[in-house]
Design an enzyme around this catalytic site. Structure first.
Site, PDB file in Angstrom:
ATOM      1  N   ASP A 102     -27.083  43.256 -26.557  1.00 17.68           N
ATOM      2  CA  ASP A 102     -26.444  42.170 -25.821  1.00 17.68           C
ATOM      3  C   ASP A 102     -27.434  41.035 -25.548  1.00 17.68           C
ATOM      4  OD1 ASP A 102     -27.569  42.589 -23.140  1.00 17.68           O
ATOM      5  OD2 ASP A 102     -26.381  44.427 -23.137  1.00 17.68           O
TER       6      ASP A 102
HETATM    7  N1  URA Z   1     -26.919  49.153 -23.903  1.00 17.42           N
HETATM    8  C1  URA Z   1     -26.804  47.974 -23.272  1.00 17.42           C
HETATM    9  O1  URA Z   1     -26.494  47.929 -22.092  1.00 17.42           O
HETATM   10  N2  URA Z   1     -27.058  46.860 -23.956  1.00 17.42           N
HETATM   11  C2  URA Z   1     -27.440  46.853 -25.241  1.00 17.42           C
HETATM   12  O2  URA Z   1     -27.662  45.800 -25.821  1.00 17.42           O
HETATM   13  C3  URA Z   1     -27.542  48.088 -25.896  1.00 17.42           C
HETATM   14  C4  URA Z   1     -27.273  49.233 -25.202  1.00 17.42           C
END
Ligand code: URA
Length: 234
Positions: A102
């Site tokens: 993310d």
């Molecule tokens: N878990 C998350 O919260 N974000 C990511 O990007 C990957 C795994």
């Protein structure tokens, strides 16, 4: 070669997704729209998708990136945010990220032209582990961490068992290694949210045995052949 394999080798997408291009009547061979998935094509055929000629990519590209926070993992963004592809300077091929980190998460990201490999790595069936470093403020009760290990409900579904180890408690921060075998949206953040803890730093450091090493934020390199072979085997 069958048309879906040919299109996948052009770097358009996975073989399965390429079948939908045929079924949507977007593919022409030598000027004629095809609808049969069994259509075979060879080097001398002219193949177009949406009337744009496509040709197999001779060699796939496999890249390891240390994604910085502040970048999204898709080709474009409706809010005009920077994408990880903006960081790739020396490739003209259609490269795409394998799975997602993310916007606020950093660390190991694979990018490739190889749709089949990308699909295999991200397919839930393969349960390839992903290792993250997560920091949360304060000390967390071990009983709560145990709850996360056993699975908690996020977005209506229970997470699978996972491994979580406290690496360090320093300056009022707990630093955990979290190893999960799923790839659900914002999974690590939501798991900690479920015990009322906010993840303030999140970095992916490994996908299976493939580890992020020697790359500064925003840097990338080609995967070594043995790393590509490893990913093809998982
Ligand atoms: N878990 C998350 O919260 N974000 C990511 O990007 C990957 C795994």
């Amino acid at each position: 070669m069958r048309i879906n394999k040919f299109l996948a080798e052009c770097g358009l997408s996975s073989r399965r997704k390429c079948e939908t291009f045929v079924l949507e009547k977007r593919v022409k061979v030598n000027g004629k729209t095809i609808t049969e998935l069994s259509t075979e094509v060879g080097a001398n055929d002219i193949v177009t998708v949406d009337d744009i000629r496509v040709a197999p990519i001779k060699k796939h590209v496999y890249i390891m990136m240390n994604k910085p926070k502040g970048y999204i993992c898709s080709a474009s963004d409706e809010h005009d945010r920077k994408t990880v592809l903006d960081l790739i300077k020396d490739h003209n091929e259609r490269i795409f990220p394998v799975g997602r980190l993310d916007y606020d998460t950093e660390g190991l990201l694979i990018l490739t032209t190889d749709g089949d490999l990308a699909n295999r790595i991200s397919h839930p069936r393969n349960e390839i582990s992903k290792t993250y470093i997560a920091k949360v403020e304060g000390a967390v009760d071990e009983a709560l961490i145990d709850k996360l290990r056993g699975g908690v409900v996020i977005d209506g579904t229970k997470t699978k068992k996972c491994r979580i180890k406290l690496l360090e408690f320093k300056n009022g921060m707990s630093r955990y290694e979290v190893i999960i075998s799923e790839g659900r949206n914002r999974q690590v953040r939501k798991m900690f949210e479920s015990i009322n803890k906010e993840v303030v730093f999140l970095k992916r450091v490994a996908i299976g045995d493939l580890r992020l090493r020697g790359l500064r934020r925003g840097e990338y390199r080609d995967l070594y052949p043995e790393e590509v072979n490893y990913l093809k085997m998982v």
